[in-house]
Write a protein that holds these residues in place. Structure first.
Motif, PDB file in Angstrom:
ATOM      1  N   ALA A  13       0.833  -1.207   0.000  1.00 49.19           N
ATOM      2  CA  ALA A  13       0.000   0.000   0.000  1.00 49.19           C
ATOM      3  C   ALA A  13       0.868   1.258   0.000  1.00 49.19           C
ATOM      4  O   ALA A  13       0.537   2.262  -0.647  1.00 49.19           O
ATOM      5  N   THR A  14       1.991   1.203   0.702  1.00 47.61           N
ATOM      6  CA  THR A  14       2.908   2.344   0.698  1.00 47.61           C
ATOM      7  C   THR A  14       3.489   2.545  -0.701  1.00 47.61           C
ATOM      8  O   THR A  14       3.520   3.667  -1.225  1.00 47.61           O
ATOM      9  N   LEU A  15       3.924   1.462  -1.314  1.00 47.30           N
ATOM     10  CA  LEU A  15       4.530   1.557  -2.655  1.00 47.30           C
ATOM     11  C   LEU A  15       3.517   2.089  -3.674  1.00 47.30           C
ATOM     12  O   LEU A  15       3.873   2.821  -4.601  1.00 47.30           O
ATOM     13  N   ARG A  16       2.255   1.720  -3.487  1.00 46.63           N
ATOM     14  CA  ARG A  16       1.185   2.189  -4.384  1.00 46.63           C
ATOM     15  C   ARG A  16       1.076   3.713  -4.357  1.00 46.63           C
ATOM     16  O   ARG A  16       0.961   4.364  -5.402  1.00 46.63           O
ATOM     17  N   VAL A  17       1.128   4.269  -3.154  1.00 47.49           N
ATOM     18  CA  VAL A  17       1.028   5.729  -3.012  1.00 47.49           C
ATOM     19  C   VAL A  17       2.274   6.409  -3.586  1.00 47.49           C
ATOM     20  O   VAL A  17       2.170   7.415  -4.297  1.00 47.49           O
ATOM     21  N   VAL A  18       3.427   5.843  -3.325  1.00 45.40           N
ATOM     22  CA  VAL A  18       4.668   6.429  -3.838  1.00 45.40           C
ATOM     23  C   VAL A  18       4.671   6.390  -5.375  1.00 45.40           C
ATOM     24  O   VAL A  18       5.064   7.365  -6.033  1.00 45.40           O
ATOM     25  N   ALA A  19       4.177   5.297  -5.948  1.00 43.03           N
ATOM     26  CA  ALA A  19       4.095   5.202  -7.413  1.00 43.03           C
ATOM     27  C   ALA A  19       3.211   6.307  -7.979  1.00 43.03           C
ATOM     28  O   ALA A  19       3.539   6.933  -8.995  1.00 43.03           O
ATOM     29  N   ALA A  20       2.086   6.559  -7.314  1.00 46.36           N
ATOM     30  CA  ALA A  20       1.179   7.613  -7.794  1.00 46.36           C
ATOM     31  C   ALA A  20       1.845   8.981  -7.682  1.00 46.36           C
ATOM     32  O   ALA A  20       1.711   9.826  -8.580  1.00 46.36           O
ATOM     33  N   LEU A  21       2.587   9.215  -6.613  1.00 49.41           N
ATOM     34  CA  LEU A  21       3.293  10.498  -6.455  1.00 49.41           C
ATOM     35  C   LEU A  21       4.312  10.695  -7.574  1.00 49.41           C
ATOM     36  O   LEU A  21       4.437  11.797  -8.124  1.00 49.41           O
ATOM     37  N   HIS A  22       5.032   9.629  -7.919  1.00 46.32           N
ATOM     38  CA  HIS A  22       6.011   9.751  -9.008  1.00 46.32           C
ATOM     39  C   HIS A  22       5.308   9.951 -10.353  1.00 46.32           C
ATOM     40  O   HIS A  22       5.768  10.734 -11.177  1.00 46.32           O
ATOM     41  N   GLU A  23       4.197   9.258 -10.582  1.00 45.05           N
ATOM     42  CA  GLU A  23       3.460   9.483 -11.836  1.00 45.05           C
ATOM     43  C   GLU A  23       2.980  10.935 -11.927  1.00 45.05           C
ATOM     44  O   GLU A  23       2.948  11.520 -13.004  1.00 45.05           O
ATOM     45  N   LYS A  24       2.586  11.492 -10.785  1.00 38.65           N
ATOM     46  CA  LYS A  24       2.110  12.882 -10.769  1.00 38.65           C
ATOM     47  C   LYS A  24       3.260  13.885 -10.689  1.00 38.65           C
ATOM     48  O   LYS A  24       3.014  15.099 -10.622  1.00 38.65           O
ATOM     49  N   GLU A  25       4.488  13.380 -10.682  1.00 38.17           N
ATOM     50  CA  GLU A  25       5.690  14.241 -10.619  1.00 38.17           C
ATOM     51  C   GLU A  25       5.643  15.225  -9.452  1.00 38.17           C
ATOM     52  O   GLU A  25       5.936  16.417  -9.605  1.00 38.17           O
ATOM     53  N   LEU A  26       5.272  14.686  -8.285  1.00 34.74           N
ATOM     54  CA  LEU A  26       5.174  15.526  -7.091  1.00 34.74           C
ATOM     55  C   LEU A  26       6.341  15.237  -6.153  1.00 34.74           C
ATOM     56  O   LEU A  26       6.765  14.088  -6.011  1.00 34.74           O
ATOM     57  N   ASP A  27       6.825  16.272  -5.518  1.00 37.27           N
ATOM     58  CA  ASP A  27       7.868  16.091  -4.498  1.00 37.27           C
ATOM     59  C   ASP A  27       7.211  15.706  -3.188  1.00 37.27           C
ATOM     60  O   ASP A  27       6.117  16.175  -2.873  1.00 37.27           O
ATOM     61  N   PHE A  28       7.895  14.869  -2.422  1.00 34.97           N
ATOM     62  CA  PHE A  28       7.335  14.471  -1.122  1.00 34.97           C
ATOM     63  C   PHE A  28       8.459  14.013  -0.207  1.00 34.97           C
ATOM     64  O   PHE A  28       9.551  13.684  -0.661  1.00 34.97           O
ATOM     65  N   GLU A  29       8.118  13.982   1.059  1.00 41.73           N
ATOM     66  CA  GLU A  29       9.075  13.476   2.050  1.00 41.73           C
ATOM     67  C   GLU A  29       8.602  12.087   2.463  1.00 41.73           C
ATOM     68  O   GLU A  29       7.407  11.894   2.750  1.00 41.73           O
ATOM     69  N   PHE A  30       9.515  11.122   2.486  1.00 43.73           N
ATOM     70  CA  PHE A  30       9.144   9.767   2.910  1.00 43.73           C
ATOM     71  C   PHE A  30       9.562   9.581   4.361  1.00 43.73           C
ATOM     72  O   PHE A  30      10.739   9.738   4.697  1.00 43.73           O
ATOM     73  N   VAL A  31       8.599   9.284   5.217  1.00 43.99           N
ATOM     74  CA  VAL A  31       8.894   9.079   6.635  1.00 43.99           C
ATOM     75  C   VAL A  31       8.760   7.589   6.920  1.00 43.99           C
ATOM     76  O   VAL A  31       7.671   7.019   6.807  1.00 43.99           O
ATOM     77  N   LEU A  32       9.879   6.963   7.248  1.00 46.48           N
ATOM     78  CA  LEU A  32       9.886   5.519   7.461  1.00 46.48           C
ATOM     79  C   LEU A  32       9.187   5.136   8.766  1.00 46.48           C
ATOM     80  O   LEU A  32       9.515   5.653   9.833  1.00 46.48           O
ATOM     81  N   VAL A  33       8.213   4.225   8.667  1.00 45.79           N
ATOM     82  CA  VAL A  33       7.547   3.697   9.857  1.00 45.79           C
ATOM     83  C   VAL A  33       8.052   2.258  10.014  1.00 45.79           C
ATOM     84  O   VAL A  33       7.909   1.447   9.093  1.00 45.79           O
ATOM     85  N   ASP A  34       8.662   1.974  11.132  1.00 46.36           N
ATOM     86  CA  ASP A  34       9.286   0.664  11.311  1.00 46.36           C
ATOM     87  C   ASP A  34       8.219  -0.383  11.674  1.00 46.36           C
ATOM     88  O   ASP A  34       7.954  -0.641  12.849  1.00 46.36           O
ATOM     89  N   ILE A  35       7.609  -0.980  10.631  1.00 46.28           N
ATOM     90  CA  ILE A  35       6.504  -1.910  10.890  1.00 46.28           C
ATOM     91  C   ILE A  35       7.011  -3.197  11.548  1.00 46.28           C
ATOM     92  O   ILE A  35       6.265  -3.870  12.228  1.00 46.28           O
ATOM     93  N   ARG A  36       8.288  -3.514  11.354  1.00 47.78           N
ATOM     94  CA  ARG A  36       8.817  -4.731  11.988  1.00 47.78           C
ATOM     95  C   ARG A  36       8.806  -4.614  13.512  1.00 47.78           C
ATOM     96  O   ARG A  36       8.610  -5.585  14.220  1.00 47.78           O
ATOM     97  N   SER A  37       8.963  -3.377  14.015  1.00 48.19           N
ATOM     98  CA  SER A  37       8.926  -3.190  15.479  1.00 48.19           C
ATOM     99  C   SER A  37       7.516  -2.797  15.930  1.00 48.19           C
ATOM    100  O   SER A  37       7.290  -2.501  17.097  1.00 48.19           O
ATOM    101  N   GLY A  38       6.565  -2.762  14.980  1.00 47.58           N
ATOM    102  CA  GLY A  38       5.169  -2.471  15.358  1.00 47.58           C
ATOM    103  C   GLY A  38       4.879  -0.991  15.560  1.00 47.58           C
ATOM    104  O   GLY A  38       3.878  -0.626  16.181  1.00 47.58           O
TER     105      GLY A  38
END
Lengths: 214, 214
Positions: A13-38
């Motif tokens: 789901a995260t990759l899906r949103v990032v793909a859409a941002l790149h298709e729309k040529e938008l700048d964004f900040e990616f904030v890593l959420v450590d899902i492995r640690s919950g």
């Protein structure tokens, strides 16, 4: 301010949103959420997504969650930027909407199970459950039979141009094509051509660069 | 010509589309598909919905499937008829879209399992599986905790007016409120007020008249 995506490259789901941002040529900040640690099940993430899932999205003071709603938001608000990803014609719009439902409700459930068993379990000590693999592969194959017929009629799922209906499949296709499921895709020539085509999009290449940080 | 819905009153997705048609004050023909005999898995139904599901929808020569895409189509094409069911403001539109995803992906799966166990198995000789009931009820309760908080902030899921985000829940709520799950709803006061409110809509009363033919 600006656009922020709180998520994990391990999450489709995260990759899906990032793909859409790149298709729309938008700048964004990616904030890593450590899902492995919950971290997604705890504050501060829960205040961005009360369901405790990734991604969560911010555009200035506007907050949103659910990946497929975020990609739609980007097409509404940044209409004139990058790839359109939607149709203007109302009937085409409805067909694209139907294929977005098909992705979420018919393609995604068996695809997610297969990724869980064949991709993620491979990276941990948990054993792949071959009964689940077999059942999910059979379900996916049946769904892809309908895709094969659809993609024999039009180049993309919604019609003649690439839209969100196609884009939403990218993360799962990317992961599945590296597993035994590749065969299920290859056996359906229109599906396979479509896969290769959409996975080769520059916006997707940019997206998977994120996986290096996984 | 005109609008036709091919479906079954036993199916939540069919009732969802019929509810939207009544909200939009549109005339339509209801074509009963006998799902008990498996008519949805055979021709001629497969030519209307290649996934072998109900409902299928026709508007003149335009064909569509996936209930949540059909309801969207009705709001695009019959914009000025009946209840709007959508917002014009882009941010509100995106929030409504997010709650539509929440319904389909988080609310519907446990709700459907509960309906299967507590409603449909009751009408056949198959025994209700109480382990599935317990697990699904716990999942639904967790999802509804987020609804409770949301509905404490706004009258409806998307905002201050009734939209597709609310409407899509009607068939499952209607069925669940007649089972032990009523307690899960009642324990959450905002959720319960919202349920009673949306289930009392005249368009929904018209919709459930269909159940007499089930």
């Amino acid at each position: 301010m600006g656009i922020k995506v709180h998520g994990s490259p391990l999450c489709c789901a995260t990759l899906r949103v990032v793909a859409a941002l790149h298709e729309k040529e938008l700048d964004f900040e990616f904030v890593l959420v450590d899902i492995r640690s919950g971290a997604h099940k705890q504050q501060p993430h829960l205040s961005l997504n009360p369901f405790g899932q990734v991604p969560a999205f911010e555009d200035g003071d506007f907050k949103l969650y659910e990946s497929r709603a975020i990609t739609k938001y980007l097409t509404y608000v940044y209409k004139s930027k990058g790839t359109a990803l939607v149709y203007q014609d109302l009937k085409q719009k409805a067909i694209r909407a139907a294929w977005m439902e098909v992705e979420a409700l018919q393609f995604d459930p068996p695809a997610t199970k297969l990724i869980e068993e064949l991709v993620f379990k491979g990276t941990t000590s948990t054993q792949t459950d071959m009964a689940i693999v077999e059942e999910s592969e059979a379900k996916l194959a049946k769904v892809l039979d309908v895709y094969e017929s659809r993609l024999g009629e039009s180049k993309y799922l919604g019609g003649e141009t690439f839209t969100l209906a196609d884009l939403h499949h990218l993360p799962q296709l990317h992961m599945l094509i590296g597993t035994q499921v590749k065969k299920v895709l290859e056996e359906r020539p229109h599906v396979y051509v479509w896969c290769k085509d959409i996975l080769a999009r520059p916006a997707w290449e940019k997206t998977i660069a994120l996986l290096k940080h996984a």
